[in-house]
Scaffold this motif. Structure first.
Motif, short mmCIF file in Angstrom:
data_model
loop_
_atom_site.label_atom_id
_atom_site.label_comp_id
_atom_site.label_asym_id
_atom_site.label_seq_id
_atom_site.Cartn_x
_atom_site.Cartn_y
_atom_site.Cartn_z
N VAL A 169 0.82 -1.20 0.04
CA VAL A 169 0.04 0.02 -0.08
C VAL A 169 0.73 1.32 -0.22
O VAL A 169 0.41 2.33 -0.47
N LEU A 170 2.15 1.07 0.48
CA LEU A 170 2.84 2.20 0.61
C LEU A 170 4.12 2.13 -0.36
O LEU A 170 4.17 0.91 -0.92
N PRO A 171 4.84 3.36 -1.13
CA PRO A 171 5.79 2.84 -1.69
C PRO A 171 7.04 2.20 -1.23
O PRO A 171 7.27 1.93 -0.05
N VAL A 172 7.55 1.27 -2.28
CA VAL A 172 8.59 0.32 -1.76
C VAL A 172 9.81 0.73 -2.38
O VAL A 172 10.04 1.81 -2.96
N MET A 173 10.98 0.37 -1.52
CA MET A 173 12.29 0.87 -1.29
C MET A 173 12.92 0.26 -2.88
O MET A 173 12.72 -0.83 -3.00
N GLU A 174 13.47 1.20 -3.44
CA GLU A 174 14.53 0.72 -4.64
C GLU A 174 15.36 -0.35 -4.47
O GLU A 174 16.15 -0.33 -3.27
N GLY A 175 15.55 -1.50 -4.82
CA GLY A 175 16.55 -2.66 -4.53
C GLY A 175 15.62 -3.72 -3.70
O GLY A 175 16.26 -4.69 -3.64
N ASP A 176 14.71 -3.42 -3.27
CA ASP A 176 13.83 -4.48 -2.47
C ASP A 176 12.97 -5.45 -3.44
O ASP A 176 12.76 -5.05 -4.40
N GLN A 229 12.02 -9.14 -8.42
CA GLN A 229 13.40 -8.97 -7.78
C GLN A 229 14.07 -7.52 -8.14
O GLN A 229 14.00 -7.00 -8.94
N GLN A 230 14.40 -7.06 -6.83
CA GLN A 230 15.34 -5.79 -6.92
C GLN A 230 14.43 -4.60 -7.85
O GLN A 230 15.12 -4.55 -8.75
N VAL A 231 13.51 -4.06 -7.20
CA VAL A 231 12.61 -3.47 -7.98
C VAL A 231 13.47 -2.18 -8.27
O VAL A 231 14.30 -1.61 -7.62
N THR A 232 13.17 -1.49 -9.52
CA THR A 232 13.60 -0.06 -9.83
C THR A 232 12.53 0.97 -10.19
O THR A 232 11.27 0.42 -10.16
N SER A 233 12.88 1.96 -10.71
CA SER A 233 11.79 2.86 -11.23
C SER A 233 11.06 2.21 -12.19
O SER A 233 10.00 2.72 -12.31
N SER A 234 11.97 1.59 -13.09
CA SER A 234 11.15 0.92 -14.40
C SER A 234 9.89 -0.14 -13.89
O SER A 234 9.20 -0.43 -14.70
N ASP A 235 9.82 -0.66 -12.55
CA ASP A 235 8.77 -1.24 -12.19
C ASP A 235 7.57 -0.70 -11.82
O ASP A 235 6.60 -1.32 -11.55
N GLU A 236 7.65 0.97 -11.66
CA GLU A 236 6.30 1.39 -11.40
C GLU A 236 5.44 1.42 -12.65
O GLU A 236 5.51 1.38 -13.70
N GLY A 237 4.20 1.32 -11.93
CA GLY A 237 3.05 1.12 -12.95
C GLY A 237 1.56 0.53 -12.31
O GLY A 237 1.72 0.32 -10.90
N LEU A 238 0.84 0.35 -12.98
CA LEU A 238 -0.54 -0.41 -12.51
C LEU A 238 -0.42 -1.52 -12.83
O LEU A 238 -0.39 -2.37 -13.91
N ILE A 279 2.18 0.53 -8.02
CA ILE A 279 3.05 0.46 -7.12
C ILE A 279 4.08 1.32 -7.52
O ILE A 279 4.40 1.88 -8.65
N SER A 280 4.52 2.19 -6.46
CA SER A 280 5.65 3.15 -6.33
C SER A 280 6.99 2.81 -5.92
O SER A 280 6.73 2.03 -4.91
N VAL A 281 7.86 3.21 -6.44
CA VAL A 281 9.46 3.01 -6.02
C VAL A 281 10.00 3.98 -5.64
O VAL A 281 10.03 5.22 -6.18
N SER A 282 10.30 4.10 -4.35
CA SER A 282 11.14 5.43 -3.98
C SER A 282 12.75 5.08 -3.90
O SER A 282 13.13 3.90 -3.91
N GLU A 283 13.69 6.11 -4.01
CA GLU A 283 14.81 5.66 -4.28
C GLU A 283 15.30 5.73 -2.79
O GLU A 283 14.97 6.08 -1.83
N LYS A 284 16.45 4.60 -2.81
CA LYS A 284 17.00 4.41 -1.59
C LYS A 284 17.92 5.53 -1.08
O LYS A 284 18.53 6.18 -1.83
N PRO A 285 17.94 5.75 0.31
CA PRO A 285 18.56 6.79 0.82
C PRO A 285 20.05 6.69 0.62
O PRO A 285 20.68 5.45 0.93
#
Length: 296
Positions: free
Chosen positions: A123-130, A167-176, A192-198
């Motif tokens: 439900v919340l944005p996932v971290m990049e690389g997770d 596997q290891q999501v990136t910004s390209s995995d964002e979408g409906l 699904i939204s992907v946030s950048e890893k700090p």
């Protein structure tokens, strides 16, 4: 002087009051943690407050409500938590937490369906690389059925157990995303939204003393004298010495004849024949020595 001191004191007090009145952000959580629900399920939303004095309130935007708060005609408010015992399709919308000063938390999208299939997704944005696992679930058991998963309307793949892991999501995995179970139907779409890893905290640069290496040339021994050259030189001397000596003798005899000091060969032979046996022996010895030198 007294006026300047009073102004400085007032400025300090204002700075302190601003820092103490700063509103810390709140986090919105959903239980159960997913973005899609079947009609009639229970759900609770909570504004996790870092500052209880901020007075966080849950608000939503739906097709029938705009910026309305929890307890104002919908759901039940219990402190910072808002609960619904039986959610309905008209509860589909965007939810967020808001403080008295107007600060807002991150928003989430909840979808309520009257169908028989939902997509369980973060439900919340996932971290990049997770890694992110999506599940296609039916309202009635069994829920682990083969399901086809789609992104932005295009088929990704079909999973036999109804679960798909990115596997290891990136910004390209964002979408409906949505899923379909044959014989049961398809789920609504969820984003699904992907946030950048700090970035990790930067470490102070370490000063490294450069090491100076001196390349000392290794002394090389002089090459040993060539023994083959000496052997060849001796061979040449042995071969050409007799010819050289014979040539000198012949040149010496020729020079004596030219100067008239040596009689002609015929006279020398005649005198040698008449000279007696002593001279004959001496002459023969000379001839033998020359012949021996020549053959050597």
């Amino acid at each position: 002087m007294e006026g300047t001191s009073v102004l400085r004191l007032l400025a300090l007090i204002s700075l302190l009051s601003c820092s103490t009145n700063q509103v810390l952000p709140a986090g919105l959580t959903v239980s159960p943690s997913r973005s899609q629900f079947f009609r009639g399920e229970s759900v609770s939303l909570n504004c996790e407050e870092d500052d209880s004095s901020a007075g966080w309130t849950l608000r939503r935007n739906t097709t029938g409500d705009t910026r309305t708060q929890c307890g104002d005609g919908w759901w039940r408010k219990e402190g910072s938590t808002c609960k619904a015992s039986s959610i309905r399709e008209h509860d589909t919308g965007v939810y967020w937490c808001e403080s008295r000063e107007g600060a807002s938390s991150s928003s989430i999208q909840l979808t309520v369906t009257g169908g028989s299939v939902i997509l369980q997704s973060p439900v919340l944005p996932v971290m990049e690389g997770d890694d992110v696992t999506l599940s296609c679930r039916t309202k009635t058991p069994p829920s682990s059925l083969p399901a086809a998963f789609y992104k932005d309307g295009s088929l990704i793949r079909t999973e036999p157990a109804g679960h798909m892991t990115l596997q290891q999501v990136t910004s390209s995995d964002e979408g409906l995303y949505q899923c379909n179970i044959s014989g049961h139907g398809e789920s609504p779409s969820s984003r699904i939204s992907v946030s950048e890893k700090p970035l990790p905290p930067s470490l102070p640069p370490t000063t490294r003393t450069p090491s100076i290496t001196t390349d000392t040339p290794t002394p090389t021994a002089p090459p040993p004298p060539s023994s083959s050259l000496s052997i060849r030189l001796v061979c040449h001397l042995v071969v050409f010495s007799p010819y050289f000596i014979a040539t000198l003798l012949m040149a010496s005899l020729f020079c004596q004849r030219t100067a008239g000091k040596v009689p002609p060969v015929s006279e020398e032979m005649t005198s040698s024949f008449h000279a007696g046996p002593g001279l004959d022996d001496e002459y023969e010895n000379v001839i033998t020595d020359v012949t021996t030198e020549h053959h050597f």
